[in-house]
Design an enzyme around this catalytic site. Structure first.
Site, short mmCIF file in Angstrom:
data_model
loop_
_atom_site.label_atom_id
_atom_site.label_comp_id
_atom_site.label_asym_id
_atom_site.label_seq_id
_atom_site.Cartn_x
_atom_site.Cartn_y
_atom_site.Cartn_z
N ARG A 1 -9.93 11.99 -6.78
CA ARG A 1 -11.17 11.39 -7.28
C ARG A 1 -11.09 10.92 -8.73
O ARG A 1 -11.40 9.76 -9.04
CB ARG A 1 -12.31 12.40 -7.11
CG ARG A 1 -13.64 11.92 -7.65
CD ARG A 1 -14.71 12.97 -7.40
NE ARG A 1 -15.86 12.70 -8.23
CZ ARG A 1 -16.62 13.63 -8.78
NH1 ARG A 1 -16.36 14.90 -8.59
NH2 ARG A 1 -17.65 13.30 -9.52
N HIS B 1 -1.16 -11.97 -9.68
CA HIS B 1 -0.35 -11.03 -8.90
C HIS B 1 -0.32 -9.67 -9.58
O HIS B 1 -0.04 -9.55 -10.76
CB HIS B 1 1.07 -11.59 -8.77
CG HIS B 1 1.98 -10.70 -7.99
ND1 HIS B 1 3.29 -10.52 -8.32
CD2 HIS B 1 1.75 -9.94 -6.90
CE1 HIS B 1 3.85 -9.69 -7.47
NE2 HIS B 1 2.92 -9.32 -6.59
N ASP C 1 -18.62 1.86 -3.68
CA ASP C 1 -19.82 2.22 -2.94
C ASP C 1 -20.98 2.45 -3.91
O ASP C 1 -20.80 2.43 -5.13
CB ASP C 1 -19.57 3.40 -2.00
CG ASP C 1 -19.25 4.72 -2.69
OD1 ASP C 1 -19.77 4.99 -3.80
OD2 ASP C 1 -18.48 5.51 -2.11
N ASN D 1 -15.08 3.76 -1.29
CA ASN D 1 -14.45 2.98 -2.34
C ASN D 1 -13.04 2.57 -1.93
O ASN D 1 -12.30 3.35 -1.34
CB ASN D 1 -14.35 3.81 -3.63
CG ASN D 1 -15.68 4.35 -4.06
OD1 ASN D 1 -16.60 3.59 -4.34
ND2 ASN D 1 -15.80 5.67 -4.11
N TYR E 1 -17.06 8.12 0.30
CA TYR E 1 -15.63 7.83 0.27
C TYR E 1 -15.32 6.43 0.79
O TYR E 1 -14.30 6.19 1.42
CB TYR E 1 -14.83 8.90 1.03
CG TYR E 1 -14.94 10.26 0.42
CD1 TYR E 1 -14.26 10.58 -0.74
CD2 TYR E 1 -15.75 11.23 0.99
CE1 TYR E 1 -14.37 11.83 -1.33
CE2 TYR E 1 -15.88 12.50 0.42
CZ TYR E 1 -15.18 12.79 -0.74
OH TYR E 1 -15.29 14.03 -1.31
#
Length: 144
Positions: A109, A22, A30, A133, A131
């Protein structure tokens, strides 16, 4: 192969998902992401797009229900005009497998890279969309 588990979920990825506890986070990275230099644990899923991996993972993986946003996306660099329709794909996949109303928070980023370096694992994919990810925070499985 096992019944009910996506063919895109490798034995190594399944092991990682089971090891996570947890609050642990996993990054689906990517093809442009610096996965090998960022990861504490690296899982290779080269050639696979993130949406099929996310679909397979979400069948097995509870998102953290105790945080406002159990998933994070890398926000666009200011001035970058790249469209991000993949985010809506992610939203639909997550909605299909959870009751989270608004799953996403956005990270700048370099803050995303820093957060990814602390994740339990990074999954290197063949996703070529910019973008794409995404970080997922694991929740708890409730009996009953």
């Amino acid at each position: 192969m096992l019944i009910g588990i996506s063919k895109y979920i490798s034995p190594e990825l399944l092991k990682i998902l089971m090891e996570m506890g947890h609050g642990d986070e996993i990054v689906l990275a990517d093809a442009n992401f610096p996965a090998a230099s960022t990861a504490r644990r690296l899982v290779r899923c080269d050639g696979h797009p993130i949406p099929v991996l996310l679909e397979g993972i979400m069948q097995l993986f509870p998102l953290d229900q105790y945080v406002a946003h159990p998933a994070a996306l890398m926000e666009r660099v200011p001035g970058d005009q790249v469209e991000t329709p993949i985010w809506e794909e992610y939203r639909a996949i997550i909605a299909k497998h959870s009751d989270v109303a608004e799953p996403f928070e956005f990270e700048e980023r370099f803050a995303f890279y820093e957060r990814a370096s602390k994740a339990y694992a990074v999954v290197a994919t063949g996703e070529s969309t910019q973008y794409a990810n995404i970080i997922l925070k694991k929740g708890v499985i409730k009996e009953g």
